[in-house]
Design a protein around this motif. Structure first.
Motif: not given
Length: 651
Positions: A473-482, A446-451, A464-471
């Motif tokens: 909100a769509d990036d975070a939702v799409k990353a979660a789905i993938e 899952i980590a490569p998907v976040i990157n 657990g993982i805590m990830a930040l998406f600075p650009n």
């Protein structure tokens, strides 16, 4: 004396020797140049005086005085006299030769002959202070300022300008001197005097102005003489006085108004006599530019000689210094390669001659640097994996060594929390090594998907993982789905090996947060501090309570660019710890099967009605609505969780 001090001593001796030799050469060459220059100027002037005397011998003074009365019928006489000048005339860059007639009564000098010709026809305006030529050009007028022999040198020349109003006007020092009536035919007038180039009348007119000196006007045809015989010779008083003196005395001499300057203008005078009576003189005006030209040629010759000498000395010095400088050049090139991070070479000791010990010491140093550099590169690679470079970039620093304790900034970002369901139970059945292997295999999925979606992994918190998406909100939702899609593939492999599968829950929240460094100067960490982070963690915890895999907040939903890209449904508005107001939650169910997606989409209207009944206090009706939907969609596990929370009053 050591090698180092001996070299320094030799360098000092050579430097002082070169300075003394250079000073002697500079003083000697300057003295030689000045003497040669004075000799050349004197020789040049003597040759011109001899040349001028030869010209004077060809002139008949009696006929010469008649030049200003010569008519067209006597033109051959004029040609005879002027041709003698043409045969001996100097080139333009050396000077100009002309002759003068003497009027003994008033000691005035007039031109007997002149070779200054007009480049094109125009109107010549002459006074004691200025001399200009007005020529028509493309139906307009052009003002040509002339520098002619005998023209006085004025410290402050008058302001001569050509103005265009109703009629073009020649203005001197603000006063109208002449008005042009017809540009094409070049017709001019001043008061009652009129001039016309086509008129057969006198072509010379004189005007005495009340506040100006005498001004003369005449038309000059192309190639015509700008100073015809009989015109007045204008010159500075000192020059005119010296010429008159030489004529009366009968001496051939040179006159310079600046006797201290070898390069000043000179007037060479050869008197004309008839029966011991002074009648005029032949004058040669040698311009200052001529002397500058001679000086430049001499200077060029001197520089050429010294350049050749310097080149010879330089070649000899290079030949003898090569054996000393060659090892230093090789050493310098080797240092340059080191600066460019090129370490794969060695210096050949044979090329250093008697300095081969330098090559050997350098090679030993190079081997030590190569070893230390390899260790340092490996150490940096190891450190790189522990440094959150994404956070450093958000803080505006390029590398770790630029960051300081307390650096911080405020950003709006999306936070994603992810956690494994039931990890405690799983870990109890595994050894410590198996635990770490299990977590690392899971994170590698899952980590490569976040990157990939521009996320920054701030922390690994066990499972657990805590990830930040600075650009976005769509990036975070799409990353979660993938991430769920990647985990499904990983679980399929686990099923084939008859191993327990991994289930996760993810909470996503958007808001402001503070990024900065915390800790001490000896040990610091880059982290995020904000209630936004706490809220995202609480939302992730609710995924288990509501039997969902992805929950997002209302703030996250508002910052999505296109809601039609996702399968969303409203779950509830819950009071979570750390928030004074309820947080509205939505489920993202893109990863469910098609049948379950259709059931969840169909259940949405009833779920909203049930939630409203609950908010109105009608809990029984709300629970009844949820149970009715369970009968239709028994696979929608969120309905069971909503009933339980309604009955317990925890919504």
């Amino acid at each position: 004396m050591s090698i180092k001090s001996g070299r320094q001593f030799r360098s000092y001796i050579i430097s002082w020797f070169l300075m003394i030799v250079g000073l002697i050469v500079a003083i000697g060459s300057t003295n030689i140049f000045q003497r040669a220059e004075a000799y050349l100027f004197e020789n040049f002037n003597n040759n011109k005086i001899s040349q001028l005397n030869s010209i004077a011998q060809l002139i008949d003074p009696r006929l010469h005085q008649q030049l200003d009365q010569v008519s067209k019928a006597k033109l051959p006489i004029f040609e005879r006299l002027t041709n003698s000048f043409k045969a001996q005339a100097l080139t333009q860059n050396q000077g100009i030769t002309f002759s003068l007639n003497l009027n003994p009564d008033n000691e005035t000098l007039t031109y007997g002959a002149s070779y200054q010709r007009s480049p094109q026809e125009g109107l010549l305006v002459v006074s004691d202070l200025f001399k200009v030529l007005i020529v028509p050009k493309n139906e307009k007028l052009e003002l040509v300022k002339l520098r002619l022999p005998g023209q006085p040198r004025i410290t402050r020349p008058p302001q001569v300008e050509l103005r265009f109003r109703n009629r073009p006007e020649l203005v001197v020092n603000g006063q109208i001197i002449l008005r042009i009536l017809d540009i094409k035919n070049l017709t001019a007038t001043y008061k009652e005097i009129k001039l016309n180039r086509w008129s057969k009348k006198a072509q010379v007119a004189t005007i005495n102005l009340p506040s100006a000196e005498e001004v003369t006007y005449r038309f000059v045809p192309k190639d015509g003489l700008l100073q015809p015989p009989g015109s007045l010779f204008y010159a500075e008083k000192g020059l005119k006085r010296e010429i008159l003196k030489r004529i009366v005395v009968g001496e051939t001499a040179q006159i310079s108004l600046d006797s201290q300057n070898l390069k000043a203008d000179r007037y060479l005078v050869s008197p004309l006599f008839s029966e011991d009576k002074p009648l005029g003189a032949v004058v040669m005006h040698v311009f200052q530019e001529t002397y500058h030209g001679i000086s430049r040629e001499l200077l060029q010759s001197v520089w050429l000689i010294f350049s050749l000498m310097s080149a010879a000395i330089l070649l000899a010095a290079m030949f003898f210094a090569r054996k000393i400088t060659s090892p230093l050049e090789q050493l310098n090139l080797a240092i340059t390669r080191l600066i460019k991070n090129d370490f794969n070479f060695k210096l050949p000791p044979k090329g250093f001659g008697s300095f081969k010990f330098l090559a050997e010491q350098f090679n030993q140093m190079l081997a030590h640097i190569q070893k230390s550099r390899g260790e340092l590169i490996q150490l940096n690679k190891s450190y790189h994996r522990f440094v959150p470079h994404g956070l450093l970039k958000q803080l505006g620093v390029a590398s770790v060594d630029e960051i300081s304790l307390g650096d911080c900034c405020e950003r709006e970002m999306t936070v994603l929390f992810c956690d494994i369901r039931g990890f405690t139970t799983l870990s109890e059945s595994m050894t410590p090594q198996a635990n770490f292997n299990f977590i690392n295999r899971y994170l590698s999925q899952i980590a490569p998907v976040i990157n990939k979606h521009g996320g920054i992994i701030d922390k690994y918190m066990g499972d657990g993982i805590m990830a930040l998406f600075p650009n976005r909100a769509d990036d975070a939702v799409k990353a979660a789905i993938e991430m769920l899609a990647s985990l499904d593939k990983y679980n399929e492999k686990l099923r084939q090996k008859k191993l327990p599968i991994v289930e996760i829950g993810m909470g996503i929240h958007y808001g402001k947060m503070m990024l900065g460094t915390v800790g001490t100067t000896q040990r610091m960490d880059a982290t995020v501090v904000s209630d936004t982070v706490n809220a995202a963690a609480r939302v992730e915890a609710l995924t288990k309570a509501f039997a969902t895999k992805i929950l997002i907040t209302e703030e996250t939903k508002r910052h999505l660019s296109d809601l039609t890209q996702y399968r969303l449904r409203y779950i509830a508005a819950c009071q979570i710890r750390g928030k004074s107001k309820p947080v509205t939650l939505y489920e993202v169910f893109d990863n469910d099967t098609v049948s379950i997606q259709e059931e969840k989409a169909a259940n949405q209207p009833t779920m909203i009605r049930a939630w409203k009944k609950y908010r109105e206090g009608d809990i029984a009706t709300a629970v009844a609505l949820y149970r009715r939907q369970i009968e239709k969609s028994p696979n929608d596990k969120s309905l069971f969780a909503l009933i339980e929370r309604c009955q317990s009053g925890r919504l």
